[in-house]
Design a protein around this motif. Structure first.
Motif, PDB file in Angstrom:
ATOM      1  N   VAL A 101     -25.090-100.979 -10.268  1.00 24.97           N
ATOM      2  CA  VAL A 101     -23.958 -99.996 -11.318  1.00 24.97           C
ATOM      3  C   VAL A 101     -22.605-100.813 -10.161  1.00 24.97           C
ATOM      4  CG1 VAL A 101     -22.701 -98.099 -11.456  1.00 24.97           C
ATOM      5  CG2 VAL A 101     -25.052 -98.365 -11.659  1.00 24.97           C
TER       6      VAL A 101
ATOM      7  N   LEU B 106     -25.665 -98.798  -6.079  1.00 25.47           N
ATOM      8  CA  LEU B 106     -24.426 -98.500  -6.124  1.00 25.47           C
ATOM      9  C   LEU B 106     -23.752 -99.072  -5.271  1.00 25.47           C
ATOM     10  CD1 LEU B 106     -22.555 -96.477  -7.825  1.00 25.47           C
ATOM     11  CD2 LEU B 106     -22.385 -94.981  -5.954  1.00 25.47           C
TER      12      LEU B 106
ATOM     13  N   GLN C 246     -35.516 -96.466 -13.482  1.00 27.93           N
ATOM     14  CA  GLN C 246     -33.526 -96.757 -13.299  1.00 27.93           C
ATOM     15  C   GLN C 246     -33.718 -97.491 -14.023  1.00 27.93           C
ATOM     16  OE1 GLN C 246     -34.291 -93.753  -9.242  1.00 27.93           O
ATOM     17  NE2 GLN C 246     -32.446 -95.041  -9.280  1.00 27.93           N
TER      18      GLN C 246
ATOM     19  N   VAL D 194     -25.434 -92.855 -12.497  1.00 27.00           N
ATOM     20  CA  VAL D 194     -26.627 -93.600 -12.085  1.00 27.00           C
ATOM     21  C   VAL D 194     -27.580 -93.257 -12.705  1.00 27.00           C
ATOM     22  CG1 VAL D 194     -28.022 -93.933 -10.537  1.00 27.00           C
ATOM     23  CG2 VAL D 194     -25.864 -93.922  -9.563  1.00 27.00           C
TER      24      VAL D 194
ATOM     25  N   THR E  25     -31.021 -97.516  -7.520  1.00 32.45           N
ATOM     26  CA  THR E  25     -30.233 -98.035  -7.880  1.00 32.45           C
ATOM     27  C   THR E  25     -29.267 -98.419  -6.889  1.00 32.45           C
ATOM     28  OG1 THR E  25     -30.815 -97.050 -10.309  1.00 32.45           O
ATOM     29  CG2 THR E  25     -28.439 -98.210  -9.632  1.00 32.45           C
TER      30      THR E  25
END
Lengths: 113, 116
Positions: A11, A109, A6, A21, A107
């Protein structure tokens, strides 16, 4: 060696905008791919999986993911982000012949109002 | 609703004092897993059971042990916790689908372990 990447630690996206993503994988044989979401102090929640068939997979909460064999990718997408989508997202692949996942690094978000 | 339940949600223990974390499931899944997760990192598999068959990861410290007395319950025992064992511990289950393991794992909400 089997692996999941990843590439983005975080993000940021504005509410109402589409989100992506990214996830890429390296595994021998046909991959079984999964996306999970984790909210603070909670366990992982299953969003969707790709096993075989249609490359576009639809999952929970309006999320979908596209399996791309040539690019060995399985990116998570949503057409219109909500603030409540802010969380930690993990991509995972099953190690062939086992019950074990290889997870990506996750990740975070952030959806901004 | 069928689910995976972990107790307690928060556990504090002293350095070196044995501690047991518990997990129960109402899904009747035959595979159960224990993960360790630190600081928003990816969960790290400690071990898993396929029915009563125990599978230990090669890098799981000897300090960590597990018991599964029946389908519904699984326990994680940490014999002599060190400061480095402070983490979130996640239990998960999955259903064996006839040898093709393509079923999702169902996670509990974890036990956050603190070491004093």
């Amino acid at each position: 060696a089997q692996s999941v990447a990843q590439p983005e630690d975080q993000v940021n996206v504005a509410e109402g905008n589409p989100l992506t993503v990214k996830c890429t994988y390296s595994v021998s044989g046909n991959p079984y791919l999964f996306w999970y979401v984790q909210y603070p102090n909670r366990g992982l929640q299953f969003l969707l999986k790709y096993i075989t068939g249609d490359n576009l997979v639809k999952g929970s909460y309006g999320f979908e993911a596209e399996f791309n064999k040539s690019q060995t990718s399985f990116h998570l997408k949503k057409p219109s982000a909500l603030v409540s989508d802010s969380a930690l997202y993990f991509c995972a692949v099953i190690v062939p012949g086992t019950y074990k996942y290889i997870f990506g690094t996750g990740t975070r978000l952030k959806v901004l109002a | 609703d069928a689910m995976v339940i972990q107790n307690p949600r928060y556990q504090v223990t002293q350095f070196g004092k044995p501690v047991t974390l518990s997990c129960s499931q109402t899904l009747n899944h035959n595979v159960m897993y224990w993960y360790q997760q630190k600081s928003s990192q990816a969960p790290k598999l400690l071990f898993h059971y396929y029915d009563k068959d125990f599978n230990n990861e090669a890098d799981t410290p000897d300090n960590f042990q597990s018991r599964r007395p029946n389908t519904s319950f699984c326990f994680l025992d940490i014999r002599s916790p060190g400061l480095g064992d402070a983490a979130m511990y996640l239990c998960a289950t999955s259903r064996d689908s006839g040898g093709a393991n393509n079923q999702p794992q169902h996670f509990g909400d974890g036990t956050r372990l603190s070491i004093l």
